[in-house]
Design a protein around this motif. Structure first.
Motif, PDB file in Angstrom:
ATOM      1  N   UNK A   1      59.192  38.259 -82.597  1.00  0.00           N
ATOM      2  CA  UNK A   1      58.595  39.459 -83.206  1.00  0.00           C
ATOM      3  C   UNK A   1      57.258  39.104 -83.869  1.00  0.00           C
ATOM      4  N   UNK A   2      57.285  37.974 -84.622  1.00  0.00           N
ATOM      5  CA  UNK A   2      56.057  37.548 -85.309  1.00  0.00           C
ATOM      6  C   UNK A   2      54.997  37.112 -84.299  1.00  0.00           C
ATOM      7  N   UNK A   3      55.445  36.428 -83.253  1.00  0.00           N
ATOM      8  CA  UNK A   3      54.514  36.018 -82.198  1.00  0.00           C
ATOM      9  C   UNK A   3      53.809  37.232 -81.606  1.00  0.00           C
ATOM     10  N   UNK A   4      54.586  38.279 -81.328  1.00  0.00           N
ATOM     11  CA  UNK A   4      54.013  39.474 -80.708  1.00  0.00           C
ATOM     12  C   UNK A   4      53.017  40.150 -81.651  1.00  0.00           C
ATOM     13  N   UNK A   5      53.361  40.235 -82.934  1.00  0.00           N
ATOM     14  CA  UNK A   5      52.429  40.859 -83.900  1.00  0.00           C
ATOM     15  C   UNK A   5      51.104  40.099 -83.940  1.00  0.00           C
ATOM     16  N   UNK A   6      51.160  38.785 -83.932  1.00  0.00           N
ATOM     17  CA  UNK A   6      49.936  37.983 -83.984  1.00  0.00           C
ATOM     18  C   UNK A   6      49.125  38.134 -82.702  1.00  0.00           C
ATOM     19  N   UNK A   7      49.811  38.249 -81.565  1.00  0.00           N
ATOM     20  CA  UNK A   7      49.094  38.473 -80.299  1.00  0.00           C
ATOM     21  C   UNK A   7      48.366  39.818 -80.307  1.00  0.00           C
ATOM     22  N   UNK A   8      49.031  40.860 -80.799  1.00  0.00           N
ATOM     23  CA  UNK A   8      48.437  42.199 -80.795  1.00  0.00           C
ATOM     24  C   UNK A   8      47.367  42.361 -81.868  1.00  0.00           C
ATOM     25  N   UNK A   9      47.420  41.501 -82.889  1.00  0.00           N
ATOM     26  CA  UNK A   9      46.402  41.572 -83.949  1.00  0.00           C
ATOM     27  C   UNK A   9      45.109  40.877 -83.561  1.00  0.00           C
ATOM     28  N   UNK A  10      45.186  40.028 -82.535  1.00  0.00           N
ATOM     29  CA  UNK A  10      44.002  39.280 -82.091  1.00  0.00           C
ATOM     30  C   UNK A  10      43.281  40.086 -81.005  1.00  0.00           C
ATOM     31  N   UNK A  11      41.978  40.407 -81.206  1.00  0.00           N
ATOM     32  CA  UNK A  11      41.257  41.200 -80.200  1.00  0.00           C
ATOM     33  C   UNK A  11      41.252  40.556 -78.818  1.00  0.00           C
ATOM     34  N   UNK A  12      41.334  39.211 -78.751  1.00  0.00           N
ATOM     35  CA  UNK A  12      41.282  38.525 -77.463  1.00  0.00           C
ATOM     36  C   UNK A  12      42.569  38.722 -76.659  1.00  0.00           C
ATOM     37  N   UNK A  13      43.682  38.944 -77.352  1.00  0.00           N
ATOM     38  CA  UNK A  13      44.967  39.050 -76.653  1.00  0.00           C
ATOM     39  C   UNK A  13      45.666  40.386 -76.868  1.00  0.00           C
ATOM     40  N   UNK A  14      45.013  41.309 -77.572  1.00  0.00           N
ATOM     41  CA  UNK A  14      45.674  42.566 -77.923  1.00  0.00           C
ATOM     42  C   UNK A  14      46.049  43.393 -76.701  1.00  0.00           C
ATOM     43  N   UNK A  15      45.278  43.292 -75.619  1.00  0.00           N
ATOM     44  CA  UNK A  15      45.537  44.127 -74.440  1.00  0.00           C
ATOM     45  C   UNK A  15      46.497  43.491 -73.441  1.00  0.00           C
ATOM     46  N   UNK A  16      46.988  42.268 -73.710  1.00  0.00           N
ATOM     47  CA  UNK A  16      47.896  41.587 -72.774  1.00  0.00           C
ATOM     48  C   UNK A  16      49.312  42.142 -72.960  1.00  0.00           C
TER      49      UNK A  16
ATOM     50  N   UNK B   1      59.670  27.616 -83.865  1.00  0.00           N
ATOM     51  CA  UNK B   1      58.736  27.659 -84.999  1.00  0.00           C
ATOM     52  C   UNK B   1      58.471  29.074 -85.523  1.00  0.00           C
ATOM     53  N   UNK B   2      58.854  30.097 -84.800  1.00  0.00           N
ATOM     54  CA  UNK B   2      58.665  31.473 -85.263  1.00  0.00           C
ATOM     55  C   UNK B   2      59.489  32.400 -84.385  1.00  0.00           C
TER      56      UNK B   2
ATOM     57  N   UNK C   1      56.350  25.887 -74.909  1.00  0.00           N
ATOM     58  CA  UNK C   1      57.692  25.703 -75.469  1.00  0.00           C
ATOM     59  C   UNK C   1      57.816  26.149 -76.918  1.00  0.00           C
ATOM     60  N   UNK C   2      56.699  26.445 -77.555  1.00  0.00           N
ATOM     61  CA  UNK C   2      56.736  26.912 -78.952  1.00  0.00           C
ATOM     62  C   UNK C   2      55.816  28.119 -79.103  1.00  0.00           C
ATOM     63  N   UNK C   3      55.978  28.827 -80.224  1.00  0.00           N
ATOM     64  CA  UNK C   3      55.122  29.970 -80.487  1.00  0.00           C
ATOM     65  C   UNK C   3      53.674  29.570 -80.697  1.00  0.00           C
ATOM     66  N   UNK C   4      53.448  28.441 -81.425  1.00  0.00           N
ATOM     67  CA  UNK C   4      52.079  27.981 -81.675  1.00  0.00           C
ATOM     68  C   UNK C   4      51.387  27.624 -80.369  1.00  0.00           C
ATOM     69  N   UNK C   5      52.114  26.922 -79.472  1.00  0.00           N
ATOM     70  CA  UNK C   5      51.537  26.575 -78.176  1.00  0.00           C
ATOM     71  C   UNK C   5      51.261  27.832 -77.352  1.00  0.00           C
ATOM     72  N   UNK C   6      52.167  28.798 -77.447  1.00  0.00           N
ATOM     73  CA  UNK C   6      51.962  30.047 -76.719  1.00  0.00           C
ATOM     74  C   UNK C   6      50.736  30.805 -77.208  1.00  0.00           C
ATOM     75  N   UNK C   7      50.498  30.845 -78.540  1.00  0.00           N
ATOM     76  CA  UNK C   7      49.319  31.512 -79.091  1.00  0.00           C
ATOM     77  C   UNK C   7      48.037  30.841 -78.611  1.00  0.00           C
ATOM     78  N   UNK C   8      48.066  29.513 -78.549  1.00  0.00           N
ATOM     79  CA  UNK C   8      46.877  28.786 -78.093  1.00  0.00           C
ATOM     80  C   UNK C   8      46.569  29.090 -76.629  1.00  0.00           C
TER      81      UNK C   8
END
Length: 493
Positions: free
Chosen positions: A68-83, A64-65, A40-47
């Motif tokens: 656009x910012x959520x997507x940038x953080x996902x793509x910057x993380x090697x664990x989630x960059x390819x999702x 909470x965000x 339900x939130x960006x922080x929960x989604x990142x986790x």
């Protein structure tokens, strides 16, 4: 080849603060056969994205965000960059919002409300894209693994000669790390390693020929092939490097063996021919000595001539024995081998003012090919005399019964020590390498390598110690040969 059947269900993470929206999306996706997770939130989604779902559907307007910012953080993380990330919004519907989302790393963008068939089609398209990327990545890894597994060195260049890709063997042969090839042309790397112009190799490659070049103590066969450009691709080239050091060693060994064999046959023939008239002269001198009417001075001259004739006869016998070898290893005394070798260098030692010190105390026998071992000892003694030079010095040759401390094997130790200038520390680790020499144009770089090979063939060991300064400067070669025992297996040919 068809893709392997997926064994685990496809998981989709839906990130939206509206429970009704999540409920609608969950029903649509579950009916299509997908497993749905919610946040339900960006922080929960990142986790939850750390659990590596196959696809993420995220709202742009999160509490909470921004999406656009959520997507940038996902793509910057090697664990989630390819999702793949599908962003959806009911409030951000302008073209600028879509551009911002795509530039932030989103893979697609939909505006609410979304019809179920459109959503499912978009999800399937993104999942196909991810599978294609995964297969492409796997193919690249397989190709790189194959590329690196090749025993020959390979370098791929672009049309301007810049290195595009090199394999592990290429880096190993030329003692490079990958960073040293980045942004470099093949010509630059080639000049630093071989001191030669790559254009010569290119010209040889155009003729279907290769070139042999040396780098440090290794020899390589090098060939360059151009890649002709096509309408949709630029050209380039492929450099192939093959390590031929062992072939060169074999060639040099065969050449040296042929030269030694020819020299040995010539010396054997000369000594044999000289030996016959020497025996006649010895007999004539003996008959003359029997004459009682000779003056005392004449008898003295004849006695001196007999002594010198005996010396010449001894030299010819030593030459005959030096170049006589057996096809199989035989038990011999090490001091006998050394005595024969030293006789060949006495003239050189006298001319250079070398003071020879001998200490033969070995009682054990060693099983060797006498000719090969004489050559090995001859290389050590000859190098010692060269190191001492024309100014004179000391040469010590000691032979005694000993025990190898590493294996506790009993045998014979031979120590050859000179008072020369010593071997620089930078060269000591390489003196037994083929083609490496500290004598510049006066050395072939074969002698010590051949010596170490002969000693290793007879299950022996050779070590070196050296100093280049101080009162006790010079070099010591320590050779250990195992003792012959009746019933031992002979040395392999």
């Amino acid at each position: 080849m068809p893709a392997p059947e997926r064994k685990t269900p496809t998981r989709i993470l839906v990130i939206d603060d509206q429970e009704t929206t999540r409920y609608v999306f969950r029903r649509i996706l579950v009916r299509a056969g997908y497993v749905v997770e919610e946040a339900s939130t960006g922080a929960e989604g990142l986790e939850k994205a750390q659990g590596a779902p196959d696809l993420i559907i995220a709202d742009v307007n999160l509490p909470d965000m921004l999406g656009y910012d959520l997507c940038r953080r996902l793509k910057a993380n090697p664990w989630s960059a390819s999702i793949p990330v599908l962003q959806i919004s009911a409030s951000f519907v302008s073209d600028e919002s879509m551009v911002q989302a795509l530039e932030g790393g989103a893979d697609s963008y939909l505006v609410q409300p979304v019809e179920p068939p459109v959503l499912i089609a978009q999800v399937q398209a993104l999942l196909r894209l991810r599978r294609a990327e995964a297969l492409s990545h796997l193919s690249a890894l397989q190709w790189q693994s194959t590329f690196d597994a090749l025993t020959d060195g390979l370098a791929v260049t672009d049309a301007e000669g810049y290195l595009v890709r090199v394999n592990r063997a290429f880096l190993c042969f030329l003692q490079l790390v990958h960073s040293e090839t980045l942004g470099k042309t093949l010509s630059q790397v080639f000049a630093t390693r071989f001191g030669a112009d790559i254009e010569d190799v290119v010209e040889n490659g155009a003729k279907g020929e290769s070139r042999e070049l040396a780098f440090r103590s290794s020899w390589f066969r090098i060939r360059y092939n151009r890649i002709a450009p096509t309408p949709d691709q630029v050209g380039g080239g492929i450099l192939l490097i093959t390590d031929i050091t062992n072939q060169k060693k074999l060639q040099e060994t065969l050449k040296m063996s042929e030269r030694l064999a020819a020299t040995g046959r010539l010396a054997h023939t000369i000594a044999h021919e000289i030996n016959n008239p020497l025996e006649a002269l010895a007999n004539l001198l003996y008959l003359v000595q029997q004459k009682s009417a000779l003056e005392l001075e004449t008898q003295s001259y004849i006695q001196q001539a007999s002594i010198e004739l005996d010396r010449i006869s001894q030299i010819t016998k030593q030459i005959l024995s030096y170049h006589r070898d057996s096809k199989r290893p035989v038990p011999v005394r090490t001091d006998d081998l050394l005595d024969g070798v030293l006789s060949m260098f006495r003239a050189a030692m006298l001319g250079s003012g070398v003071q020879l010190s001998l200490r033969f105390r070995a009682s054990r026998l060693v099983c060797v090919h006498p000719g090969e071992m004489r050559q090995a000892f001859g290389n050590l003694i000859g190098n010692a005399i060269d190191a001492i030079g024309s100014g004179g010095g000391r040469l010590l040759v000691h032979c005694y019964d000993s025990t190898e401390w590493l294996t506790l094997a009993k045998g014979v130790r031979v120590v050859v020590s000179d008072s020369g200038g010593g071997i620089p520390a930078s060269a000591r680790s390489r003196i037994f390498d083929a083609f490496y020499t500290t004598k510049e144009l006066n050395g072939s770089g074969i002698g010590l390598w051949l010596t170490s090979e002969v000693i290793a063939k007879h299950d022996g060991r050779i070590r070196v110690r050296s100093r280049t300064d101080g009162l006790h400067r010079g070099t010591i070669f320590d050779v250990f040969l195992p003792e012959f025992k009746p019933g031992d297996h002979p040395v392999s040919n």
